[in-house]
Scaffold this active site. Structure first.
Site, short mmCIF file in Angstrom:
data_model
loop_
_atom_site.label_atom_id
_atom_site.label_comp_id
_atom_site.label_asym_id
_atom_site.label_seq_id
_atom_site.Cartn_x
_atom_site.Cartn_y
_atom_site.Cartn_z
N ASN A 7 44.27 39.23 -24.28
CA ASN A 7 45.38 39.28 -25.23
C ASN A 7 46.53 39.94 -24.49
O ASN A 7 46.60 41.16 -24.41
CB ASN A 7 44.99 40.06 -26.48
CG ASN A 7 46.09 40.04 -27.54
OD1 ASN A 7 47.22 39.64 -27.28
ND2 ASN A 7 45.76 40.51 -28.73
N ARG A 90 44.65 34.51 -26.08
CA ARG A 90 45.36 34.48 -27.34
C ARG A 90 46.79 34.06 -27.07
O ARG A 90 47.50 34.70 -26.30
CB ARG A 90 45.34 35.85 -28.01
CG ARG A 90 46.10 35.87 -29.34
CD ARG A 90 46.49 37.27 -29.74
NE ARG A 90 47.22 37.29 -31.01
CZ ARG A 90 48.15 38.17 -31.32
NH1 ARG A 90 48.47 39.13 -30.47
NH2 ARG A 90 48.77 38.12 -32.48
N HIS A 179 48.46 35.55 -37.31
CA HIS A 179 47.18 36.23 -37.57
C HIS A 179 46.09 35.23 -37.92
O HIS A 179 45.07 35.59 -38.52
CB HIS A 179 47.30 37.25 -38.71
CG HIS A 179 48.16 38.43 -38.41
ND1 HIS A 179 48.93 39.05 -39.37
CD2 HIS A 179 48.38 39.11 -37.27
CE1 HIS A 179 49.59 40.06 -38.83
NE2 HIS A 179 49.27 40.12 -37.55
N ARG A 240 58.65 45.99 -39.99
CA ARG A 240 59.31 44.76 -40.43
C ARG A 240 59.51 44.78 -41.94
O ARG A 240 58.69 45.27 -42.69
CB ARG A 240 58.47 43.53 -40.04
CG ARG A 240 58.25 43.37 -38.56
CD ARG A 240 57.44 42.12 -38.28
NE ARG A 240 56.97 42.10 -36.89
CZ ARG A 240 55.72 41.82 -36.54
NH1 ARG A 240 54.81 41.53 -37.46
NH2 ARG A 240 55.37 41.83 -35.26
N GLY A 330 43.73 47.60 -44.00
CA GLY A 330 42.86 46.94 -44.96
C GLY A 330 41.43 47.44 -44.91
O GLY A 330 40.76 47.57 -45.95
N GLU A 380 39.16 39.62 -33.62
CA GLU A 380 39.87 38.46 -33.10
C GLU A 380 39.34 38.04 -31.73
O GLU A 380 39.29 36.85 -31.40
CB GLU A 380 41.36 38.76 -33.03
CG GLU A 380 42.00 38.94 -34.41
CD GLU A 380 43.42 39.46 -34.35
OE1 GLU A 380 44.34 38.63 -34.50
OE2 GLU A 380 43.61 40.68 -34.18
#
Length: 396
Positions: A7, A90, A179, A240, A330, A380
């Protein structure tokens, strides 16, 4: 098969080496602050951690060092770079060109480069990682896994913007979503771990980290997602803004802000940071615990935006079987999960507060209502590795 997952960011390089199909992690690591005086390689193997200073190293030097560590007598897990069968990359933006995992060749690289304008902070670094990996691991197959691919099934009425057609036709301005690797991973895990029918389901996945996004998944296909042309839209994030009235941009311009300044404001100085001065959720919660009204408001705004999208996606899905929390916030923030699920019983969403408050790094069901409320840690890198394995072994 040994698969190295990379990544590559503008100033970082994450990696994991897997033995497949066993899904065994042989080692993992991170090269941080690439190109800076404080560049360091943090390597982990068999529970042991070791750091290597790489002052001012570029991506080529960083990946070369990773390859040397992988084969070293003291910290290595392979005897030579030739043992790496696949390098999975990725790649953030695949545009409309790529909707599946793809073996990399010169044409693929050219198309990734052509998409630089859609992901100027990510695709250039992703392509650089590919170029370097081709040199360092010349015998390995190089494979791209695109963040946008999982969202490629979104119907046109959901991905199109109500702007002149020519802007879509000439410039590809539409919703792409991001995502996707994380959303795909946790959705698949929910089927394996909690018996959800893989071909008949209505799921909302909620990825909350520094970047945040949600996806509506029906019958194993994504039908909508919160991020759009770029990763700025949708939920409130660390820095953001998420969804905002476009008129704000015009208004700021009229007040003397140029486009570069506005881009910086919305991408780097908004979200939790804009509301509280802190971009990390843990720091915001500390401020709220100390009585900061700004921090409390920020948490309410953050949760409210998620609740709105759950409602919207329940309508789009015509019902809801489960919601899945993942990502750093989360997975770990019980208070935020509880806030999101509060007063949602009319939709069948009720959280078991006792179970929700317990910390665990395992996937679990914390629901009391008819809609499952699941917490599933994302991975991921493993998703990229398994997609690479599937492509090599089955061609799919």
């Amino acid at each position: 098969m040994k698969a190295l997952v990379l990544n590559s960011g503008s100033s970082s390089l994450k990696y994991q080496l897997f033995q497949l199909p066993e899904e065994t992690v042989l080692c993992s690591g991170l090269v941080d602050k690439i190109g800076q005086a404080g560049c360091v390689l943090k390597h982990k193997q068999n529970g042991q951690k070791v750091d290597f200073d790489l002052p001012d190293a570029d991506h080529t030097e960083a990946l070369n060092k990773v390859s040397k560590v992988l084969v070293s007598e003291e910290h290595g897990v392979i005897k030579s770079a030739q043992e790496v069968d696949v390098v999975g990359h990725r790649v953030v933006h695949g545009g409309e060109e790529f909707n599946t995992t793809t073996i990399i060749n010169e044409k693929v690289k050219a198309k990734i480069k052509a998409l630089f304008s859609l992901a100027p902070l990510h695709n250039p670094a992703n392509l650089q990682g590919i170029d370097v990996a081709e040199e360092v691991f010349p015998s390995a197959k190089q494979i791209a896994v695109f963040d946008t691919a999982f969202h490629s099934n979104i119907p046109e009425h959901a991905y199109r913007y109500a702007i002149p057609n020519e802007l879509y036709e000439k410039h590809g301005i539409r919703t792409y979503g991001f995502h996707g690797t994380s959303h795909r991973f946790v959705a698949n895990k929910s089927k394996a771990l909690f018996g959800i029918d893989p071909d008949k389901n209505k799921i909302v996945t909620i990825h909350l980290g520094n970047g945040c996004s949600m996806a509506a998944i029906k019958d194993n296909k994504c039908i909508d997602t919160t991020m759009g042309l770029g990763p700025l839209a949708g939920l409130v994030m660390g820095t953001r803004s998420g969804d905002i009235d476009p008129s704000v941009i015009f208004y700021l311009s009229e007040k003397g802000h140029d486009i570069s300044d506005i881009r910086l404001i919305l991408n780097k100085n908004s979200g939790l940071k804009g509301l509280t001065g802190e971009s990390d959720m843990r720091a915001v919660k500390e401020l709220a615990d100390k009585g900061s009204s700004a921090a409390k408001l920020a948490l309410d705004i953050y949760a409210y935006r998620i609740k709105k999208y759950i409602g919207a996606y329940t309508a789009a899905l015509n019902g809801l079987d489960s919601i899945i929390f993942t990502g750093g916030v989360g997975e770990n923030d019980a208070d935020m999960r509880a806030n999101v699920c509060a007063e949602m019983d009319a939709l069948g969403i009720e959280i078991n507060n006792e179970e929700n408050a317990k910390w665990s790094d395992e996937a679990r069901d914390v629901s009391n209502g008819k809609v499952k409320v699941l917490i599933i840690p994302t991975n991921e890198e493993l998703e990229i590795a398994t997609q690479c394995y599937r492509l090599i072994t089955t061609g799919e």
